[in-house]
Each structure stands twice: as C-alpha cells, then as structure tokens.
Design a protein around this motif. Sequence first.
Motif, PDB file in Angstrom:
ATOM      1  N   LYS A   1      47.594 -59.205  62.011  1.00  0.00           N
ATOM      2  CA  LYS A   1      48.152 -59.745  63.254  1.00  0.00           C
ATOM      3  C   LYS A   1      48.664 -58.590  64.117  1.00  0.00           C
ATOM      4  CE  LYS A   1      49.402 -64.207  61.250  1.00  0.00           C
ATOM      5  NZ  LYS A   1      50.475 -65.190  60.987  1.00  0.00           N
ATOM      6  N   LEU A   2      47.796 -57.621  64.317  1.00  0.00           N
ATOM      7  CA  LEU A   2      48.212 -56.333  64.858  1.00  0.00           C
ATOM      8  C   LEU A   2      48.483 -56.348  66.354  1.00  0.00           C
ATOM      9  CD1 LEU A   2      48.786 -53.481  63.931  1.00  0.00           C
ATOM     10  CD2 LEU A   2      46.379 -52.912  64.277  1.00  0.00           C
ATOM     11  N   LEU A   3      47.674 -57.083  67.128  1.00  0.00           N
ATOM     12  CA  LEU A   3      47.835 -57.027  68.577  1.00  0.00           C
ATOM     13  C   LEU A   3      49.222 -57.470  69.051  1.00  0.00           C
ATOM     14  CD1 LEU A   3      44.306 -58.135  69.787  1.00  0.00           C
ATOM     15  CD2 LEU A   3      45.449 -56.023  70.409  1.00  0.00           C
ATOM     16  N   PRO A   4      49.718 -58.630  68.629  1.00  0.00           N
ATOM     17  CA  PRO A   4      51.077 -59.007  69.057  1.00  0.00           C
ATOM     18  C   PRO A   4      52.128 -58.016  68.576  1.00  0.00           C
ATOM     19  CG  PRO A   4      49.908 -60.910  68.187  1.00  0.00           C
ATOM     20  CD  PRO A   4      49.081 -59.707  67.859  1.00  0.00           C
ATOM     21  N   ARG A   5      51.926 -57.452  67.418  1.00  0.00           N
ATOM     22  CA  ARG A   5      52.877 -56.473  66.877  1.00  0.00           C
ATOM     23  C   ARG A   5      52.903 -55.207  67.726  1.00  0.00           C
ATOM     24  NH1 ARG A   5      52.099 -53.948  60.863  1.00  0.00           N
ATOM     25  NH2 ARG A   5      53.654 -52.288  60.985  1.00  0.00           N
ATOM     26  N   ILE A   6      51.721 -54.743  68.150  1.00  0.00           N
ATOM     27  CA  ILE A   6      51.653 -53.551  68.999  1.00  0.00           C
ATOM     28  C   ILE A   6      52.398 -53.801  70.310  1.00  0.00           C
ATOM     29  CG2 ILE A   6      50.112 -52.064  70.330  1.00  0.00           C
ATOM     30  CD1 ILE A   6      47.995 -52.557  68.132  1.00  0.00           C
ATOM     31  N   VAL A   7      52.167 -54.969  70.898  1.00  0.00           N
ATOM     32  CA  VAL A   7      52.822 -55.296  72.163  1.00  0.00           C
ATOM     33  C   VAL A   7      54.334 -55.257  72.013  1.00  0.00           C
ATOM     34  CG1 VAL A   7      53.222 -57.165  73.816  1.00  0.00           C
ATOM     35  CG2 VAL A   7      50.908 -56.632  73.070  1.00  0.00           C
ATOM     36  N   ALA A   8      54.855 -55.891  70.959  1.00  0.00           N
ATOM     37  CA  ALA A   8      56.303 -55.912  70.748  1.00  0.00           C
ATOM     38  C   ALA A   8      56.852 -54.507  70.519  1.00  0.00           C
ATOM     39  CB  ALA A   8      56.635 -56.813  69.556  1.00  0.00           C
ATOM     40  N   ASP A   9      56.111 -53.686  69.780  1.00  0.00           N
ATOM     41  CA  ASP A   9      56.580 -52.318  69.517  1.00  0.00           C
ATOM     42  C   ASP A   9      56.637 -51.489  70.800  1.00  0.00           C
ATOM     43  OD1 ASP A   9      56.931 -52.789  66.843  1.00  0.00           O
ATOM     44  OD2 ASP A   9      54.996 -51.973  66.235  1.00  0.00           O
ATOM     45  N   ILE A  10      55.626 -51.620  71.657  1.00  0.00           N
ATOM     46  CA  ILE A  10      55.626 -50.885  72.926  1.00  0.00           C
ATOM     47  C   ILE A  10      56.807 -51.312  73.785  1.00  0.00           C
ATOM     48  CG2 ILE A  10      54.387 -50.518  75.095  1.00  0.00           C
ATOM     49  CD1 ILE A  10      51.775 -50.755  73.519  1.00  0.00           C
ATOM     50  N   GLN A  11      57.041 -52.614  73.859  1.00  0.00           N
ATOM     51  CA  GLN A  11      58.159 -53.120  74.659  1.00  0.00           C
ATOM     52  C   GLN A  11      59.494 -52.594  74.140  1.00  0.00           C
ATOM     53  OE1 GLN A  11      57.259 -57.313  74.245  1.00  0.00           O
ATOM     54  NE2 GLN A  11      56.516 -57.428  76.352  1.00  0.00           N
ATOM     55  N   ASN A  12      59.667 -52.592  72.837  1.00  0.00           N
ATOM     56  CA  ASN A  12      60.932 -52.134  72.273  1.00  0.00           C
ATOM     57  C   ASN A  12      61.123 -50.626  72.433  1.00  0.00           C
ATOM     58  OD1 ASN A  12      61.962 -54.630  71.362  1.00  0.00           O
ATOM     59  ND2 ASN A  12      60.579 -54.585  69.609  1.00  0.00           N
ATOM     60  N   LEU A  13      60.038 -49.861  72.422  1.00  0.00           N
ATOM     61  CA  LEU A  13      60.140 -48.421  72.618  1.00  0.00           C
ATOM     62  C   LEU A  13      60.496 -48.077  74.063  1.00  0.00           C
ATOM     63  CD1 LEU A  13      57.066 -47.255  70.508  1.00  0.00           C
ATOM     64  CD2 LEU A  13      59.445 -46.612  70.072  1.00  0.00           C
ATOM     65  N   LEU A  14      59.893 -48.787  75.010  1.00  0.00           N
ATOM     66  CA  LEU A  14      60.116 -48.477  76.418  1.00  0.00           C
ATOM     67  C   LEU A  14      61.406 -49.078  76.956  1.00  0.00           C
ATOM     68  CD1 LEU A  14      56.506 -48.891  77.882  1.00  0.00           C
ATOM     69  CD2 LEU A  14      57.646 -46.795  77.107  1.00  0.00           C
ATOM     70  N   ASP A  15      61.861 -50.156  76.353  1.00  0.00           N
ATOM     71  CA  ASP A  15      63.083 -50.810  76.822  1.00  0.00           C
ATOM     72  C   ASP A  15      63.832 -51.380  75.618  1.00  0.00           C
ATOM     73  OD1 ASP A  15      65.037 -51.873  78.411  1.00  0.00           O
ATOM     74  OD2 ASP A  15      63.851 -53.569  79.095  1.00  0.00           O
ATOM     75  N   PRO A  16      64.447 -50.514  74.793  1.00  0.00           N
ATOM     76  CA  PRO A  16      65.055 -50.961  73.540  1.00  0.00           C
ATOM     77  C   PRO A  16      66.299 -51.820  73.713  1.00  0.00           C
ATOM     78  CG  PRO A  16      65.551 -48.651  73.931  1.00  0.00           C
ATOM     79  CD  PRO A  16      64.559 -49.056  74.981  1.00  0.00           C
ATOM     80  N   SER A  17      66.892 -51.844  74.894  1.00  0.00           N
ATOM     81  CA  SER A  17      68.142 -52.573  75.092  1.00  0.00           C
ATOM     82  C   SER A  17      67.933 -54.027  75.495  1.00  0.00           C
ATOM     83  CB  SER A  17      68.992 -51.873  76.167  1.00  0.00           C
ATOM     84  OG  SER A  17      68.315 -51.863  77.411  1.00  0.00           O
ATOM     85  N   THR A  18      66.684 -54.453  75.655  1.00  0.00           N
ATOM     86  CA  THR A  18      66.403 -55.799  76.154  1.00  0.00           C
ATOM     87  C   THR A  18      65.740 -56.642  75.083  1.00  0.00           C
ATOM     88  OG1 THR A  18      66.107 -54.915  78.387  1.00  0.00           O
ATOM     89  CG2 THR A  18      65.240 -57.115  77.967  1.00  0.00           C
ATOM     90  N   ASN A  19      66.103 -57.927  75.030  1.00  0.00           N
ATOM     91  CA  ASN A  19      65.443 -58.870  74.144  1.00  0.00           C
ATOM     92  C   ASN A  19      64.178 -59.365  74.824  1.00  0.00           C
ATOM     93  OD1 ASN A  19      64.584 -60.898  72.471  1.00  0.00           O
ATOM     94  ND2 ASN A  19      66.476 -62.077  72.506  1.00  0.00           N
ATOM     95  N   HIS A  20      63.021 -58.931  74.345  1.00  0.00           N
ATOM     96  CA  HIS A  20      61.765 -59.234  75.026  1.00  0.00           C
ATOM     97  C   HIS A  20      61.153 -60.557  74.609  1.00  0.00           C
ATOM     98  CE1 HIS A  20      62.115 -55.236  76.562  1.00  0.00           C
ATOM     99  NE2 HIS A  20      62.121 -54.741  75.349  1.00  0.00           N
ATOM    100  N   ASP A  21      61.803 -61.281  73.688  1.00  0.00           N
ATOM    101  CA  ASP A  21      61.278 -62.577  73.289  1.00  0.00           C
ATOM    102  C   ASP A  21      61.537 -63.636  74.358  1.00  0.00           C
ATOM    103  OD1 ASP A  21      62.221 -62.045  69.834  1.00  0.00           O
ATOM    104  OD2 ASP A  21      60.351 -61.625  70.883  1.00  0.00           O
ATOM    105  N   VAL A  22      62.498 -63.410  75.221  1.00  0.00           N
ATOM    106  CA  VAL A  22      62.832 -64.375  76.271  1.00  0.00           C
ATOM    107  C   VAL A  22      62.621 -63.726  77.628  1.00  0.00           C
ATOM    108  CG1 VAL A  22      64.590 -65.904  77.219  1.00  0.00           C
ATOM    109  CG2 VAL A  22      64.549 -65.410  74.762  1.00  0.00           C
TER     110      VAL A  22
END
Length: 327
Positions: free
Chosen positions: A278-299
């Motif tokens: 299930k790599l694609l969604p995982r990659i997306v979440a990792d990129i988001q957390n690296l570029l903006d670690p202070s934000t909850n990207h699930d919402v």
Amino acid sequence: MTRQAAPGESAARRKLAAPTIAMLPRVADQMSFLYLDIVRIQQDDTGVLAEVTSERRGTETVYLPTAALSCVLLGPGTSITARALTTFARHGTTVVIAGAGGVRTYAGAQPDSLSTTWLERQARAWADDQRRLAVATAMYEKRFGTGSATPGATLAQLRGFEGQRVKALYQLLAKQYGIGRFRRAYDPATWDSQDPVNLALSSANTCLYGIVHAAILALGCSPALGFIHQGNQQAFVYDIADLYKAELTIPLAFTLNATPNPEAAARRSFREGLRLYKLLPRIVADIQNLLDPSTNHDVPDPDEQLVDLWDPVAGAVPGGLNHGTNH
C-alpha cells in the motif's frame, strides 16, 4: 411568491458553494490511485470508461469514478482519447504514463486545477538552508528512528551515519543468505558482469523510483527540488525513495541471489508485492509530513481556497474577488 434573500444570505450561499480543497478527492484516499493496462479509455455520454477486449469474454466496459480519482496510472497497452483526458483534467486528476504494474514513470500530465499548496511548501523549505537541513535530518530520522540523528549534525555527518547503517544491513543480509562479502555497485558500463544481488537491487530501485515519481506528481510537487540529492530532475524522487529501500528493495534483492534472471524477478516480485505494501498512500503521507510536520494532514482545511493571490506583506490573499474596491 418568491422570497427575497436576506442581506448577506446570497454571499453566504456563494461561499458555501465555492469549491475548496476539502471538496476535492484527497491523494491519500482509498480510491485515489487507479492503475490500468491493456485497455482503451474513452468518453461517452455517461462518463469515462475503460474498454477491455478478450477472446474469451468479448468486449467489456467499466466506468471510472473520475471525481474520486487523484491519479490515474496508464500502463502498457493502454490508449486514451482526447475527450477522456479532458474529463480527467476537468476533475483535477493527474495522468501518469507508467510501466507494467505502475512501477516506472515515463511522463505525467498535471491538470491546471491542481493545487500548488505542496509545491509552494516544498519550494520554501528547499530555498531556506536551515529548513532544507531540517527536512534532510527528518528524512534520516524517518529511516533510522526518531532521535537517531545527533542534534546539530551536519549533512556530512548524517551521510557518514547513513553509510554505516546501510553497510551493516548489507553485511547482515549477506550473512543471512550465505553470500559472503557484498559490495553495492552500479556501473552501466559493466552491467552484465555484476552479481545477481546488485542486478536485482538496481532493477527493484528503478521500480521504486517510478512509484515515488507518480506520487510526487499527484501531489503537485517538483521531482527536481531535492533536499539531500540535487543537480538532477529526479533529485526529490531519490530523496523519498531512500526512505523505503532498507525495508523493501534491499531485502528483496538478497532473496533473489540465486535467481537466473534477477532483474526480471525483481520487477515481478516488487510489482506483486505492491498490493501488500500500500505504498502510494504511504508515500503521499510521508511527503506531507516532511514538508509540513506541524499540520494534521488527515483533515483538509475547509477554508483553504483553490486559488489565492500572493502578497509579500499580507501573505495569501483570497482570489476570485475584485480587489479594486479595497483601495
């Protein structure tokens, strides 16, 4: 009798009806990515459909949920009409030309409506040396564990730390599979003379790069703006792919050390394992957390506009307004 809208009611309705990021299909949604091969994709009066023809079952059609797709990967044997491409673009769907199983990326078409939110965050972090180092450090810690990077460590020290960890992993796997001494080598000039593990690892890594590239395009980021790698249009792809090699491609390559055709075996094995990763969604979440670690990207932020105007003093200014009345 027609009821007149109360003062301010029309504006409120327009605001509620205005498209926002929250209304768009999220890249990490379950239905966000769709891989297709050996099909003809076209548009009819109902919607976009995939047409599959076989001797046994004849011609079958499957309608695609275009409004729920963030990225479509078109594999070998796929053809698509201009009308269908137009519909994907209208729905903000990124179309990627991929290899078999979606494990390589050759080209991508991004719609005009794709938000630049993540590209802007990537560019800001990349252009600031301190933030770039912070992202690079976070990448190393994601690979080797939180707190594994010494506070204040330079990139040279982090590279040395990485080299030691990867070398230890090679030694562990070589001992586990009875290979003896192993040394990573990648030289296209002597490709045919390389050992099976190196051949399998290079092949699997190429597949991984394709998947990462597709995810980066779907987010709207630039594959060229890397934080550890630089000077190549794939720099950010290499950065993100490195997060997963110790878990996915390196162990796989060692399991194929006795395979007659390690390159083909690596491609097949990696492609078959994608359903489990299930790599694609995982990659997306990792990129988001690296570029903006202070934000909850699930919402997603419901107030985030599709198009903003840049202002060096005020920051982001809402688009779609006549700002002549503000002066």
